[in-house]
Design an enzyme around this catalytic site. Structure first.
Site, PDB file in Angstrom:
ATOM      1  N   LYS A   8       1.250  -1.014  -0.318  1.00 19.02           N
ATOM      2  CA  LYS A   8      -0.126   0.092   0.292  1.00 19.02           C
ATOM      3  C   LYS A   8       0.987   1.556   0.072  1.00 19.02           C
ATOM      4  CE  LYS A   8       0.815   1.503   4.453  1.00 19.02           C
ATOM      5  NZ  LYS A   8       1.537   2.658   4.370  1.00 19.02           N
ATOM      6  N   ASP A 134      -2.297  -1.215  10.902  1.00 19.90           N
ATOM      7  CA  ASP A 134      -2.459  -1.082   9.595  1.00 19.90           C
ATOM      8  C   ASP A 134      -2.974  -2.333   9.167  1.00 19.90           C
ATOM      9  OD1 ASP A 134       0.014  -1.849   9.455  1.00 19.90           O
ATOM     10  OD2 ASP A 134       0.652  -0.857   7.869  1.00 19.90           O
TER      11      ASP A 134
END
Length: 266
Positions: A8, A134
């Protein structure tokens, strides 16, 4: 069974305040990109769970790998079979790309299918949250606005599919805790939810990563990569997360090479 955990990037990152628990409140946009590891699990050949890794070498005890931690986390609550785990690392670590968190989240999803655990998305996100802030993002793996410590998600309507993304990983790595030491929490002039709605060609002047000043001061070569991406025509360039990877968004294909740096066309 095999899957391909992806990386990401962070589109903007504001460090808002330090919490009483020692963590920080942030706001950012997590955006999945096409840079992958490979993760495979099969029934254990010798009756005992084993882990092996190829590709980019990660130092440390294999038992501390987040993939292994994800397995043992679920095994505490479920009668998981003994398995052989094979991880091919392609996502660089110490880069702010979330590779380890992605591996762990995909391991949870893989075990859910492999052992027919019938876990809901919410249950898998809860397990992932015990591994890293995350990590839950990679369960649903779609663009989100993230608040809290990076673990409170809301939908965000954004797509970079019409653009070309280049990620540059320098030879240095940045430890997250070191990046936080050098960051100064603040309230942004414009909330990220407003900035992210602007056209991409306006992000350069408004979309910021609060980690950059401290990291660039310690590692000037990372800041130089950002400047070079703009020189090559990037509409927007930024360090991802706490670094050290830097990405550039282009409106046309580009072929870039840097001596001593890893460049990924994603």
């Amino acid at each position: 069974m095999i899957c391909f955990p992806n990386a990401k990037i962070n589109l903007g990152l504001h460090v808002l305040s330090k919490r009483t628990d020692g963590y920080h409140d942030i706001e950012t946009v997590f955006y999945p990109i096409h840079l992958y590891d490979a993760l495979e699990i099969v029934p254990a050949s010798e009756g005992k769970t084993a882990f092996s890794q190829t590709g980019i070498q990660v130092t440390g005890n294999p038992e501390n790998n987040l993939v292994v931690k994800a397995y043992h986390l679920l095994k505490k609550d479920y009668d998981l079979p003994e398995i052989s785990i094979y991880l091919r690392k392609q996502i660089p670590f110490g880069a702010g790309l979330g590779g380890g968190s992605s591996d762990a989240a995909f391991m949870i999803k893989l075990l859910n299918d492999f052992a027919d655990l019938k876990l809901s998305v919410e249950q898998m996100e809860k397990y992932a949250g015990q591994i890293g802030a995350d990590c839950p993002f990679f369960i649903q793996n779609k663009p989100v606005f993230a608040e809290g410590t990076g673990n409170v998600f809301s939908p965000v309507a954004i797509s970079l599919q019409a653009y070309h993304l280049v990620v540059v990983k320098p030879s240095v790595s940045v430890a997250t805790h070191v990046a936080y030491i050098r960051v100064k929490p603040r309230q942004p002039v414009l909330p990220l939810k407003e900035v992210i709605r602007l056209p991409i060609n306006e992000w350069k002047n408004h979309l910021v990563n609060d980690f950059e000043p401290g990291v660039f001061a310690q590692y000037p070569e990372i800041g130089e990569i950002k400047r070079e991406l703009y020189a090559e025509g990037a509409l927007y360039a930024s360090m991802s997360g706490s670094g050290s990877a830097v990405f550039g968004i282009f409106d046309k294909p580009v072929e870039l090479e840097w001596e001593g740096q890893n460049v990924y066309q994603v």
